[in-house]
Design a protein around this motif. Structure first.
Motif, mmCIF file in Angstrom:
data_model
loop_
_atom_site.group_PDB
_atom_site.id
_atom_site.type_symbol
_atom_site.label_atom_id
_atom_site.label_comp_id
_atom_site.label_asym_id
_atom_site.label_seq_id
_atom_site.Cartn_x
_atom_site.Cartn_y
_atom_site.Cartn_z
ATOM 1 N N ALA A 1 0.829 -1.202 0.000
ATOM 2 C CA ALA A 1 0.000 0.000 0.000
ATOM 3 C C ALA A 1 0.864 1.253 0.000
ATOM 4 N N GLN A 2 1.880 1.279 0.864
ATOM 5 C CA GLN A 2 2.736 2.459 0.939
ATOM 6 C C GLN A 2 3.570 2.642 -0.328
ATOM 7 N N ALA A 3 4.102 1.535 -0.865
ATOM 8 C CA ALA A 3 4.887 1.633 -2.098
ATOM 9 C C ALA A 3 4.015 2.088 -3.264
ATOM 10 N N ALA A 4 2.780 1.604 -3.306
ATOM 11 C CA ALA A 4 1.872 2.000 -4.389
ATOM 12 C C ALA A 4 1.543 3.486 -4.316
ATOM 13 N N LEU B 1 -5.327 1.670 2.191
ATOM 14 C CA LEU B 1 -4.661 2.832 2.772
ATOM 15 C C LEU B 1 -4.902 4.043 1.890
ATOM 16 N N PRO B 2 -6.062 4.701 2.011
ATOM 17 C CA PRO B 2 -6.336 5.876 1.182
ATOM 18 C C PRO B 2 -5.314 6.973 1.423
ATOM 19 N N GLU B 3 -5.022 7.720 0.401
ATOM 20 C CA GLU B 3 -4.028 8.793 0.508
ATOM 21 C C GLU B 3 -4.423 9.808 1.579
ATOM 22 N N ALA C 1 -5.756 0.596 -12.818
ATOM 23 C CA ALA C 1 -5.797 1.848 -13.580
ATOM 24 C C ALA C 1 -4.690 2.810 -13.180
ATOM 25 N N SER C 2 -4.306 2.794 -11.906
ATOM 26 C CA SER C 2 -3.256 3.690 -11.443
ATOM 27 C C SER C 2 -2.652 3.143 -10.154
ATOM 28 N N ALA C 3 -1.461 3.628 -9.821
ATOM 29 C CA ALA C 3 -0.816 3.219 -8.576
ATOM 30 C C ALA C 3 -1.602 3.729 -7.371
ATOM 31 N N ARG C 4 -2.152 4.936 -7.484
ATOM 32 C CA ARG C 4 -2.945 5.468 -6.377
ATOM 33 C C ARG C 4 -4.181 4.594 -6.130
ATOM 34 N N GLU C 5 -4.828 4.185 -7.216
ATOM 35 C CA GLU C 5 -5.986 3.293 -7.059
ATOM 36 C C GLU C 5 -5.578 1.997 -6.375
ATOM 37 N N LEU C 6 -4.430 1.453 -6.758
ATOM 38 C CA LEU C 6 -3.947 0.225 -6.140
ATOM 39 C C LEU C 6 -3.732 0.425 -4.645
ATOM 40 N N GLY C 7 -3.105 1.552 -4.266
ATOM 41 C CA GLY C 7 -2.879 1.826 -2.853
ATOM 42 C C GLY C 7 -4.182 1.923 -2.075
#
Length: 331
Positions: free
Chosen positions: A95-98, A245-247, A234-240
């Protein structure tokens, strides 16, 4: 590309990490340009899970970067020592790496060399993505020649292995390989030669994950390892965010993680986390005087404590409290 030293910043009175370009590659202009690009790209990135870059310079024909010193160890060492990691811990690292990759991609930077050696993990479980040495801007021409393959074969995406341009989806594939390795303790694609390993990335399916890996995590890892870039998340943020672990909750989650781990889990690091065993020649005296640094001998590391990753459900509790407060305010 470089060797990492522990250093003392005598101007701002802080301990830093200094990455010095190896003299063996200093005469190659393409490596020097890539090294300078690391400074330009990394300096533009600001995220809790990206190792901060403070300065860049050249002295006595050596280029160097001054970076945040991360008191942790490479994920590669962690997996080598402990073998397969618990599912909760894998989720937390991923989650953090994504989210770190999401910040980089949104800034127009593709890492292109995501691997366990470039993911540092501290004693309290914080992840720091480092080494953008071969990254380039998504919309830039970069320094790679047509058809040139840049990256590590064990974590190379199929499109990179075929000489195609790397994209954010390529980083997600590499992160999927890292996840598979964390869950199994071994690299999913490991053949006798780099070429054979790269071809396996293109043609071979990854080995099956262990039965204990849950459905949601299994699905995400398998999606990251899709051969076609458009079939990956779709994106690294979506994966995270899908990893729990939402941003927007990153800061609160980090605080909860520290509270759960407790001060007893903090381990004072001894030595410098150098990920490459290649010997380094003496650094010129002029550069040494300027940076006031010293080389720290490699020393055995104390075993990192096993951490109970209870912060993901804790984040859900925090979110529930926030929702309850919001409903109360609207009445």
């Amino acid at each position: 590309m470089g060797d990492v030293w522990r250093a003392e910043d005598t101007v701002l009175d802080r301990t830093v990490a200094v990455k010095v370009l190896r003299p063996s590659t200093d005469g190659e202009p393409v490596f020097v340009r890539r090294f300078r690009d690391e400074a330009l790209y990394a300096a533009a990135l600001s995220h809790p899970n990206i190792a901060a870059l403070f300065d860049y310079g050249e002295e006595d024909s050596l280029a160097f970067l001054v970076m945040e010193l991360v008191e942790g160890e490479p994920l590669s060492e962690l997996v080598r020592r402990e073998g397969p990691l618990p599912v909760e811990r894998v989720r937390a690292v991923l989650a953090q790496a994504a989210l770190a990759l999401g910040a980089a991609h949104e800034a127009g930077v593709v890492h292109r060399d995501v691997k366990p050696a470039n993911i540092l993990v501290t004693a309290d479980g914080t992840v720091k993505l480092t080494d953008f040495g071969i990254a380039r801007a998504v919309d830039g021409s970069g320094h790679t020649q047509t058809g040139e393959i840049v990256g590590t074969p064990h974590y190379l995406s199929p499109e990179q292995a075929l000489g195609e341009p790397a994209t954010g989806a390529s980083d997600l594939y590499a992160l999927g390989v890292v996840a598979h390795e964390m869950l199994t303790g071994r690299r999913p694609f490991d053949r006798n030669t780099p070429v054979a390993t790269a071809l396996a990335q293109v043609n071979d399916p990854p080995p099956a994950l262990p039965p204990h890996v849950g459905g949601s995590l299994r699905a995400l890892v398998e999606q990251c390892l899709e051969k076609r870039p458009d079939a990956r998340p779709a994106s690294a943020r979506e994966l995270g965010e899908r990893l729990g672990l939402p941003e927007s909750d990153l800061g609160e989650a980090g605080r909860v993680a520290v509270e759960v781990v407790g001060s007893a889990a903090r381990v004072e690091a001894h030595g410098t986390p150098v990920t490459d065993p290649t010997p380094t020649p003496d650094v010129p005296e002029a550069l040494s005087r300027r940076l006031g640094r010293r080389r720290v001998p490699r020393q055995p590391r104390p075993a990192a404590p096993r951490v109970h990753w209870a912060w993901v459900p804790a984040t859900g509790v925090v979110a529930a409290v926030l929702v309850a407060l919001a409903l109360g305010l609207t009445r």
